[in-house]
Design an enzyme around this catalytic site. Structure first.
Site, PDB file in Angstrom:
ATOM      1  N   CYS A   1      37.978  41.817  40.470  1.00 23.92           N
ATOM      2  CA  CYS A   1      38.308  40.975  41.923  1.00 23.92           C
ATOM      3  C   CYS A   1      37.238  41.330  42.906  1.00 23.92           C
ATOM      4  O   CYS A   1      37.510  42.116  43.955  1.00 23.92           O
ATOM      5  CB  CYS A   1      39.695  40.611  42.218  1.00 23.92           C
ATOM      6  SG  CYS A   1      40.911  40.501  41.025  1.00 23.92           S
TER       7      CYS A   1
ATOM      8  N   ALA B   1      33.851  41.103  44.771  1.00 27.83           N
ATOM      9  CA  ALA B   1      33.668  40.470  46.329  1.00 27.83           C
ATOM     10  C   ALA B   1      34.560  42.001  47.223  1.00 27.83           C
ATOM     11  O   ALA B   1      35.995  41.612  47.216  1.00 27.83           O
ATOM     12  CB  ALA B   1      33.932  39.494  46.774  1.00 27.83           C
TER      13      ALA B   1
ATOM     14  N   LYS C   1      33.392  49.043  45.332  1.00 29.13           N
ATOM     15  CA  LYS C   1      33.653  49.161  44.283  1.00 29.13           C
ATOM     16  C   LYS C   1      32.699  49.354  43.073  1.00 29.13           C
ATOM     17  O   LYS C   1      33.096  49.863  42.236  1.00 29.13           O
ATOM     18  CB  LYS C   1      35.369  48.517  44.338  1.00 29.13           C
ATOM     19  CG  LYS C   1      36.209  48.932  45.132  1.00 29.13           C
ATOM     20  CD  LYS C   1      37.950  48.644  44.682  1.00 29.13           C
ATOM     21  CE  LYS C   1      39.137  48.880  46.110  1.00 29.13           C
ATOM     22  NZ  LYS C   1      38.844  48.512  46.946  1.00 29.13           N
TER      23      LYS C   1
ATOM     24  N   GLU D   1      34.367  37.703  40.253  1.00 33.10           N
ATOM     25  CA  GLU D   1      35.058  37.085  42.335  1.00 33.10           C
ATOM     26  C   GLU D   1      35.048  35.240  41.847  1.00 33.10           C
ATOM     27  O   GLU D   1      34.143  34.841  40.880  1.00 33.10           O
ATOM     28  CB  GLU D   1      33.750  36.647  43.173  1.00 33.10           C
ATOM     29  CG  GLU D   1      34.201  36.278  43.935  1.00 33.10           C
ATOM     30  CD  GLU D   1      35.659  36.902  44.715  1.00 33.10           C
ATOM     31  OE1 GLU D   1      36.521  36.507  45.264  1.00 33.10           O
ATOM     32  OE2 GLU D   1      36.179  38.391  44.178  1.00 33.10           O
TER      33      GLU D   1
ATOM     34  N   ASP E   1      38.176  31.666  37.656  1.00 34.95           N
ATOM     35  CA  ASP E   1      39.496  32.420  37.081  1.00 34.95           C
ATOM     36  C   ASP E   1      39.121  33.107  36.353  1.00 34.95           C
ATOM     37  O   ASP E   1      38.040  33.112  35.560  1.00 34.95           O
ATOM     38  CB  ASP E   1      39.805  31.070  36.720  1.00 34.95           C
ATOM     39  CG  ASP E   1      41.457  31.433  36.555  1.00 34.95           C
ATOM     40  OD1 ASP E   1      41.894  32.395  35.585  1.00 34.95           O
ATOM     41  OD2 ASP E   1      42.081  29.912  36.665  1.00 34.95           O
TER      42      ASP E   1
ATOM     43  N   CYS F   1      45.253  46.569  49.181  1.00 35.13           N
ATOM     44  CA  CYS F   1      45.808  46.991  50.946  1.00 35.13           C
ATOM     45  C   CYS F   1      46.265  46.690  51.192  1.00 35.13           C
ATOM     46  O   CYS F   1      46.220  46.336  52.820  1.00 35.13           O
ATOM     47  CB  CYS F   1      44.198  47.069  51.350  1.00 35.13           C
ATOM     48  SG  CYS F   1      43.659  44.876  51.108  1.00 35.13           S
TER      49      CYS F   1
END
Length: 444
Positions: free
Chosen positions: A104, A106, A110, A127, A154, A225
């Protein structure tokens, strides 16, 4: 701030809650992660307004201002990144020869960290969202991405096609973003228990796909986050129950604090970061796959790259080992190209350029990917000249005719074409600065 959110945090944090509540009134922590292959720590410190070193990443610093127009940011020598966001890659512990999947990816902070740690390894950045994937590609080009591919779609598709191929998988999962409430109003406006539950369901799905891509013995890092237990400890406990061959691994770091006690997982083997620990908010768990298969990435069969070599000899001292031509575009890198049958691949390797009416036109990415020493012709610009270039202007400059790499303090940031007396600008329009915006190192 939502009262229900605060009540939940009070129950979870107990005696630490007053410190957390006070932190919500403080400015958001800002930071950068620099690219050790592009700039030394000494050069960065001499030319950039930095605060103390980051607690979470060996190549990170705290900052107290916006540095988006700093010349080193434009040149891809550093990435602006909330300090605790870099912790997940520290715990991932990427090795130089690893194959890595950033599932994942975008906007790319990272992924850029991972690429800076690879040598002969390879990164697949995925992404789901098309718009975010284009932003990711722009950031990867700016940060000199070479041995990589960017896929869009996906997670199920890419993970099934590349099943059991990766030494490291990073799942920095979409989440409710409670740790970003000071940065994004939407994180506050969209907060609800229903949204948390929806995020947790999506995270379950993504983790199950990531499991397929991880090879036996490989390591997966899951991060968010957000503070919500449902998206963190409970998600991990549920995942471990579905996949008993996955085991938690001690993250072996000194920053942050242990997780919340939750049945089905070890709270001592996860890291939580709160603003009291000088980061806005992260949850990180590292796991290892103990069973399964080990497969190699499927390699694309490509034509001989003699034509590409002949073209690139005009620009580069050392030409990458592999090249791939698709229609009129040339792509190059030092890792074999990957064969995809179902996955939508937006980019593999460096876009070297395009054939336009049988004439080769080099691409901006070609002049961002290497160090100054690898370009046949380069020019050193000062800040005023760089500012003119970044506004799309040509500059007077006596040098050899032909395409030439622009550098600032020895760091490439684009290119132009010289007639011997002036250099006509080739910085893409979408990367140029607005009229009232200017390149600056700032006062420090």
């Amino acid at each position: 701030m939502n009262d229900l959110f605060l009540e939940r945090m009070k129950r979870e944090l107990k005696e630490d809650y007053p410190a957390f509540e006070r932190s919500l009134e403080q400015p958001m922590y800002k930071g950068l992660s620099y690219h050790p292959k592009k700039i030394t720590k000494e050069m960065l410190k001499a030319n950039t307004p930095l605060l103390e070193p980051s607690l979470f990443y060996a190549y990170g610093y705290y900052i107290d201002r916006s540095l988006g127009n700093h010349p080193y940011h434009i040149a891809g020598a550093f990435y602006l990144q909330e300090p605790s966001a870099s912790a997940a890659v520290t715990i991932l512990d990427v090795q130089p020869s690893n194959t890595v999947l950033d599932l994942c990816a975008a906007p790319g902070g990272k992924s850029s960290q991972i690429l800076s740690q690879l040598q002969d390894g390879f990164l697949v950045s995925n992404e789901y969202d098309g718009k975010r994937a284009r932003i990711l590609l722009s950031n990867l080009e700016r940060m000199s991405a070479q041995n990589f591919c960017l896929t869009q779609g996906d997670t199920k598709v890419v993970c099934e096609e590349l099943e059991s191929c990766f030494d490291r998988v990073l799942v920095d999962a979409p989440c409710s973003g409670e740790g970003m409430m000071k940065k994004h109003d939407a994180a506050q406006d969209n907060w609800s228990l229903e949204n948390i539950q929806q995020c947790a369901m999506r995270q379950d799905y993504i983790l199950d796909q990531a499991y397929k891509a991880l090879k036996k013995g490989g390591y997966m890092v899951y991060s968010t986050c957000t503070y919500a237990r449902e998206e963190n400890e409970e998600t991990i406990a549920s995942f471990l129950k579905r996949h008993p061959d996955m085991q938690q691994v001690d993250p072996e770091v000194s920053f942050g604090q242990r997780g919340f006690d939750t049945p089905g997982m070890d709270a001592d083997k996860v890291v939580r970061i709160f603003p009291m620990q000088k980061g806005e908010g992260h949850f990180i768990c590292k796991m290892q796959k103990m069973q399964g298969e080990v497969r190699k990435l499927p390699i694309k069969k490509v034509r001989k790259k003699d034509q590409c070599d002949d073209i690139l000899q005009e620009f580069l001292v050392n030409i990458p080992r592999y090249a791939y031509q698709q229609d009129d575009a040339f792509y190059i890198m030092d890792h074999p190209f990957i064969e995809f049958k179902k996955t939508h691949c937006l980019r593999q390797g460096i876009l070297a350029g395009n054939l336009v009416k049988k004439r080769f036109e080099p691409a901006h990415a070609l002049f961002m990917a290497f160090s100054k020493e690898n370009y046949k012709q380069s020019v050193e610009l000062d800040l005023a000249q760089m500012d003119e270039v970044m506004h799309g202007l040509q500059i007077p400059y006596e040098c050899k005719k032909g395409y030439t790499c622009y550098c600032i303090d020895g760091i490439p940031f684009g290119f132009g074409k010289s007639d011997g007396h002036r250099i006509n600008n080739r910085i893409p329009k979408g990367l140029r600065l607005l009229p009232k915006s200017h390149v600056t190192k700032g006062d420090f």
